[in-house]
Design a protein around this motif. Structure first.
Motif, PDB file in Angstrom:
ATOM      1  N   GLY A  23       2.051   6.417   5.132  1.00  0.00           N
ATOM      2  CA  GLY A  23       1.650   6.480   3.730  1.00  0.00           C
ATOM      3  C   GLY A  23       0.395   7.269   3.476  1.00  0.00           C
ATOM      4  O   GLY A  23       0.030   7.503   2.315  1.00  0.00           O
ATOM      5  N   LEU A  24      -0.306   7.693   4.541  1.00  0.00           N
ATOM      6  CA  LEU A  24      -1.578   8.405   4.377  1.00  0.00           C
ATOM      7  C   LEU A  24      -1.389   9.905   4.260  1.00  0.00           C
ATOM      8  O   LEU A  24      -2.356  10.627   4.004  1.00  0.00           O
ATOM      9  CB  LEU A  24      -2.496   8.088   5.563  1.00  0.00           C
ATOM     10  CG  LEU A  24      -2.858   6.604   5.724  1.00  0.00           C
ATOM     11  CD1 LEU A  24      -3.618   6.389   7.023  1.00  0.00           C
ATOM     12  CD2 LEU A  24      -3.681   6.123   4.535  1.00  0.00           C
ATOM     13  N   ARG A  25      -0.173  10.382   4.478  1.00  0.00           N
ATOM     14  CA  ARG A  25       0.067  11.819   4.427  1.00  0.00           C
ATOM     15  C   ARG A  25       0.241  12.284   2.989  1.00  0.00           C
ATOM     16  O   ARG A  25       0.787  11.578   2.162  1.00  0.00           O
ATOM     17  CB  ARG A  25       1.301  12.172   5.257  1.00  0.00           C
ATOM     18  CG  ARG A  25       1.095  11.841   6.730  1.00  0.00           C
ATOM     19  CD  ARG A  25       2.394  11.770   7.499  1.00  0.00           C
ATOM     20  NE  ARG A  25       2.172  11.172   8.812  1.00  0.00           N
ATOM     21  CZ  ARG A  25       3.097  10.515   9.499  1.00  0.00           C
ATOM     22  NH1 ARG A  25       4.308  10.379   9.005  1.00  0.00           N
ATOM     23  NH2 ARG A  25       2.813  10.005  10.672  1.00  0.00           N
ATOM     24  N   GLY A  26      -0.223  13.472   2.695  1.00  0.00           N
ATOM     25  CA  GLY A  26      -0.136  14.001   1.342  1.00  0.00           C
ATOM     26  C   GLY A  26      -1.428  13.773   0.587  1.00  0.00           C
ATOM     27  O   GLY A  26      -2.369  13.137   1.068  1.00  0.00           O
ATOM     28  N   ARG A  67      -3.983   7.652  -4.720  1.00  0.00           N
ATOM     29  CA  ARG A  67      -4.028   6.254  -4.291  1.00  0.00           C
ATOM     30  C   ARG A  67      -3.412   6.043  -2.911  1.00  0.00           C
ATOM     31  O   ARG A  67      -3.071   4.913  -2.557  1.00  0.00           O
ATOM     32  CB  ARG A  67      -3.311   5.374  -5.318  1.00  0.00           C
ATOM     33  CG  ARG A  67      -3.974   5.376  -6.693  1.00  0.00           C
ATOM     34  CD  ARG A  67      -3.207   4.499  -7.679  1.00  0.00           C
ATOM     35  NE  ARG A  67      -3.881   4.411  -8.955  1.00  0.00           N
ATOM     36  CZ  ARG A  67      -3.763   5.295  -9.951  1.00  0.00           C
ATOM     37  NH1 ARG A  67      -2.958   6.349  -9.776  1.00  0.00           N
ATOM     38  NH2 ARG A  67      -4.411   5.142 -11.075  1.00  0.00           N
ATOM     39  N   ALA A  68      -3.260   7.108  -2.115  1.00  0.00           N
ATOM     40  CA  ALA A  68      -2.575   6.977  -0.825  1.00  0.00           C
ATOM     41  C   ALA A  68      -3.266   5.958   0.072  1.00  0.00           C
ATOM     42  O   ALA A  68      -2.619   5.091   0.679  1.00  0.00           O
ATOM     43  CB  ALA A  68      -2.496   8.338  -0.133  1.00  0.00           C
ATOM     44  N   ASP A 122      -1.941  12.195  -2.450  1.00  0.00           N
ATOM     45  CA  ASP A 122      -1.877  11.212  -3.517  1.00  0.00           C
ATOM     46  C   ASP A 122      -3.232  10.547  -3.710  1.00  0.00           C
ATOM     47  O   ASP A 122      -3.880  10.117  -2.750  1.00  0.00           O
ATOM     48  CB  ASP A 122      -0.821  10.153  -3.186  1.00  0.00           C
ATOM     49  CG  ASP A 122      -0.455   9.286  -4.382  1.00  0.00           C
ATOM     50  OD1 ASP A 122      -1.369   8.788  -5.044  1.00  0.00           O
ATOM     51  OD2 ASP A 122       0.750   9.116  -4.639  1.00  0.00           O
ATOM     52  N   SER A 162       2.551   8.178 -10.005  1.00  0.00           N
ATOM     53  CA  SER A 162       3.293   9.034  -9.090  1.00  0.00           C
ATOM     54  C   SER A 162       2.981  10.483  -9.417  1.00  0.00           C
ATOM     55  O   SER A 162       2.892  10.857 -10.593  1.00  0.00           O
ATOM     56  CB  SER A 162       4.800   8.775  -9.219  1.00  0.00           C
ATOM     57  OG  SER A 162       5.535   9.747  -8.511  1.00  0.00           O
ATOM     58  N   ARG A 221      -2.929   2.338  -1.438  1.00  0.00           N
ATOM     59  CA  ARG A 221      -1.573   1.808  -1.319  1.00  0.00           C
ATOM     60  C   ARG A 221      -1.225   1.463   0.116  1.00  0.00           C
ATOM     61  O   ARG A 221      -0.588   0.432   0.379  1.00  0.00           O
ATOM     62  CB  ARG A 221      -0.568   2.832  -1.852  1.00  0.00           C
ATOM     63  CG  ARG A 221      -0.528   2.953  -3.354  1.00  0.00           C
ATOM     64  CD  ARG A 221       0.445   4.029  -3.745  1.00  0.00           C
ATOM     65  NE  ARG A 221       0.546   4.174  -5.187  1.00  0.00           N
ATOM     66  CZ  ARG A 221       1.164   5.179  -5.796  1.00  0.00           C
ATOM     67  NH1 ARG A 221       1.727   6.121  -5.063  1.00  0.00           N
ATOM     68  NH2 ARG A 221       1.225   5.251  -7.108  1.00  0.00           N
ATOM     69  N   THR A 222      -1.614   2.311   1.047  1.00  0.00           N
ATOM     70  CA  THR A 222      -1.312   2.036   2.452  1.00  0.00           C
ATOM     71  C   THR A 222      -2.025   0.778   2.909  1.00  0.00           C
ATOM     72  O   THR A 222      -1.440  -0.069   3.612  1.00  0.00           O
ATOM     73  CB  THR A 222      -1.713   3.234   3.334  1.00  0.00           C
ATOM     74  OG1 THR A 222      -0.996   4.393   2.897  1.00  0.00           O
ATOM     75  CG2 THR A 222      -1.378   2.975   4.794  1.00  0.00           C
TER      76      THR A 222
END
Length: 750
Positions: free
Chosen positions: A581-584, A588-589, A586, A748, A592-593
């Motif tokens: 979930g840490l890739r990209g 809130r990455a 975003d 999103s 959220r992770t």
């Protein structure tokens, strides 16, 4: 009544009342009609619209309690040109606070009020008279010939009360013709009753479990606001397994005890609405709540909507759309797992159910509880600022300890080639199974592999409608797009070069992990838990019951396994790819992770046996992984807050996304250019800096056959942006065939 489809003469309108009626359609505002008598605001009417009749609501006039809106009824139309109302719907009027809620949601989201009203009037069948069924009760006559079959029917109805023909026949083990024969003979009487039986009423006097001191203090605070009937926002911030549900159950009991009319709404992420939660509610209150979510059938939705509107549904639990049910008297709202991203509506009217729930509680003057083990940064900042009251639960209920979490450095302890479980995790899995305990493996990737390519030419299998890879689902022997749902068989040869047996799976999904676990642990009972394998609540209930009963040794799942389940024998959780979930980029990455991994880690060791969690990662020093290992979520969230504050990102600034989409790529790009040419810049009238980024192709540049371009407005401050956005959109000339969606506070960025 005058014909609804005809205009009236000057003489015939005398004594009639002019009404503003809002229709559940994307019109500029309410339409005017005439009615023969005064009618209260919020009343539901049938009105003519062209050649057909539609449903609408008598809309209150604007006042100081309502936000200003650009859409207003046109009062310049003469009464002679107005059409009369066709009739009234036998349903209580929408309450004033619900009408204000529609106005506020429409103004905030830059949506027409009619589109928001459509979410309220979401079940047209509920506005019709309820269906009836025939039931049979004992009659006055005794049948001349009393056969054993007839005797069994009479005994069944005498014991159970009036029954339908089918129910009586099933209870007696006979055909329905026997029941009807008894009715014809006068031994049974038949009458018609509503097919919608009243919902069982929950009993607030039933005792709940003993609460800890922390739980009792939190419950007392919320119950005080419930009893006083006052608006207040509580953040119920408790570690996983701390008993947050039992705390807000006490508030539910207090609300039910106020009077016979108060209603309670509990919002949960849809995938968290489990049989375990419903069983806990029934054990506490002696009856199940009314359930509302996308899997509820039309008949059940009709019954639930009508019962809510009439006030006979006392407790409703549901997904985000339940917020738009027509409550008569809301006395409490609970948003469980308030941090969950599924509360953000991404289609139609774009809103965040958590934020709109706070608004609805404010307009209705009732308390609201936001519950989470990992509160969102927005909610935490509001609590720190004193706008919300934070109630902490720092310990697990019943003496259970939080699990021990360790990181597995995949650079030092990699699995063998072609495998995905690192040696330290595999070793602990063997020890756990040897002790008769359960293991959960978490990988947030559905299917067998996220990518399939040709080893001969390098071709990647892509969805024909989206800019996304097709995902192999080996259990079903199909390829599927997880964005538009397109699917097809796995091709026998490469579609590009024609090479046979050249397609290879790249990377792991849960099905591939299942394959590896089956090979490494052949004696274990293994089950996969994803939205693909559990597509109905009844299947989920059976699956969860099997795990809780110890009939499964290893559970492999996606995010669906993180949602509030309690498995007493589960002591080991392995996260296969903690970095996923840490890739990209975003916004809130990281947050959220951290929330997701905290939730999945919280499934371990919830009973007497201690729990352990292994996080497989290539970056053990990452702040998210470091916070989880050290149990220092407060420090991680403080770092997140500091970064957002420095860059004026939410919740310290505002973002608004414009998503352009259309079949013609060049038209979409041209619309983006026109919007960019008229974009606001510099400062708002309130002195807050504004910057517009884009246009640029969306990360998911093609979705369901539509090309997509995005623009993002960033305002360095918390002033309202709606007037600015309306003015911007008015200055840009639209392009035919291109839709422009406005997303206030986007979650999103695809």
């Amino acid at each position: 009544m005058t014909d609804a489809g005809k205009n009236l003469t000057a003489d015939s309108v005398e004594g009639m009342v002019r009404l503003s009626v809002l229709l559940p359609m994307p019109f500029a505002g309410p339409l005017d009609y005439l009615y023969a008598a005064p009618v209260s605001e919020g009343s539901i009417l049938r009105v003519p619209l062209g050649p057909r009749e539609v449903t609408g609501v008598v809309w209150p006039a604007a006042d100081t309690k309502r936000p200003s809106a650009p859409d207003k009824s046109d009062r310049t139309v003469s009464v002679e040109k107005l059409k009369p109302v066709a009739g009234r719907v036998d349903m209580p009027p929408l309450t004033p606070d619900l009408c204000r809620f529609v106005d506020w949601v429409a103004a905030y989201t830059l949506t027409s009020r009619g589109r928001v009203l459509r979410m309220i009037l979401s079940v047209p069948a509920a506005l019709e008279p309820p269906p009836v069924q025939r039931i049979f009760a004992p009659g006055r006559e005794r049948p001349a010939r009393l056969t054993p079959a007839r005797a069994r029917v009479l005994d069944a109805i005498a014991a159970q009360g009036p029954l339908s023909a089918r129910a009586a026949a099933e209870a007696a083990g006979v055909s329905e013709s026997v029941v009807r024969g008894l009715a014809k003979a006068g031994a049974l009487t038949m009458r018609e009753v509503s097919a919608d039986a009243p919902y069982p009423l929950p009993d607030p006097t039933r005792p709940g479990p003993a609460l800890s001191d922390e739980q009792a203090a939190a419950a007392a605070a919320v119950c005080g606001a419930v009893t006083a009937g006052e608006y207040a926002v509580f953040l119920l911030d408790g570690v996983t397994g701390s008993g947050k549900t039992e705390v807000y159950f006490e508030a539910v009991a207090a609300a039910l005890s106020r009077d016979d009319e108060t209603q309670i709404l509990v919002l949960v992420p849809e995938i968290a609405l489990t049989s375990q939660w419903l069983d806990r509610f029934e054990a506490r209150f002696g009856a199940r709540p009314v359930v509302w979510h996308s899997d509820v059938g039309q008949a059940a939705r009709r019954r639930a909507w009508a019962a809510t509107a009439r006030g006979s549904a006392r407790v409703i639990v549901g997904a985000r759309s339940a917020l738009f049910l027509p409550f008569r008297k809301l006395g409490l709202i609970v948003v469980d797992e308030e941090h969950d991203p599924s509360f953000k509506q991404e289609d139609g009217v774009l809103y965040h159910a958590r934020d709109m729930a706070v608004l609805r509680a404010s307009l209705g003057g009732c308390p609201i509880v936001l519950a989470s083990a990992t509160p969102s940064l927005e909610t935490a900042v509001n609590a720190d600022a004193g706008r919300y009251r934070r109630l902490r639960l720092t310990a697990r209920h019943g003496g259970a300890a939080l699990p021990d979490i360790r990181a597995v450095d995949m650079r030092r302890d990699p699995p063998p080639p072609g495998r995905w479980i690192a040696p330290p995790l595999e070793a602990d899995m063997r020890d756990t199974l040897a002790r008769g305990e359960q293991v959960m493996l978490f990988l947030n990737r559905r299917g067998y592999a996220p990518l399939t390519l040709c080893r001969t030419c390098g071709h990647r299998l892509e969805c024909p409608h989206c800019s996304a890879w097709m995902v192999e689902h080996r259990f079903q022997r199909r390829m599927q797009c997880h964005h538009c749902g397109h699917s097809g068989p796995v091709p026998p040869a490469c579609p590009s070069c024609g090479a046979e047996d050249s397609l290879v799976a790249c990377g792991p999904g849960v099905e591939r992990l299942f394959e590896e676990v089956g090979a490494r642990f052949p004696e274990a009972r293994i089950a996969v838990m994803t939205s693909d394998t559990l597509d109905h609540p009844s299947e989920t209930a059976r699956f969860v019951a099997d795990i809780a009963a110890g009939n499964v040794d290893i559970v492999i799942g996606t995010q669906i396994v993180t949602k509030g389940y309690h498995f007493p024998q589960l002591t080991l959780v392995g996260v296969i790819d903690a970095d996923l979930g840490l890739r990209g980029g975003d916004l809130r990455a990281g947050e959220r992770t951290y929330q997701q991994l905290t939730q999945v880690a919280g499934r371990a060791g919830r009973a007497a046996r201690p729990g352990r969690v292994f996080l497989q990662t290539y970056d053990p020093a990452h702040p998210v992984v470091d916070a989880l290992v050290k149990g220092d979520g407060a420090r991680f969230m403080a770092l997140e807050e500091d970064g957002r504050r420095r860059h004026a990102m939410p919740p310290f600034g505002r973002l608004v996304a414009l998503i352009l989409s259309g079949r013609d790529e060049s038209a979409v790009i041209e619309t983006g250019r026109r919007l960019a040419a008229t974009a606001p810049s510099g400062q708002t009238p309130g002195g807050e800096a504004v910057q517009v980024l884009g246009p640029a192709p969306a990360p998911l540049a093609r979705l369901r056959g539509y090309y997509r371009v995005r623009l993002l407005l960033h305002q360095r401050g918390l002033g309202r942006v709606q007037a600015l956005m309306r003015d911007w959109l008015k200055r840009s000339e639209p392009v035919k065939g291109v839709t422009v969606k406005v997303d206030i506070d986007p979650y999103s960025f695809l």
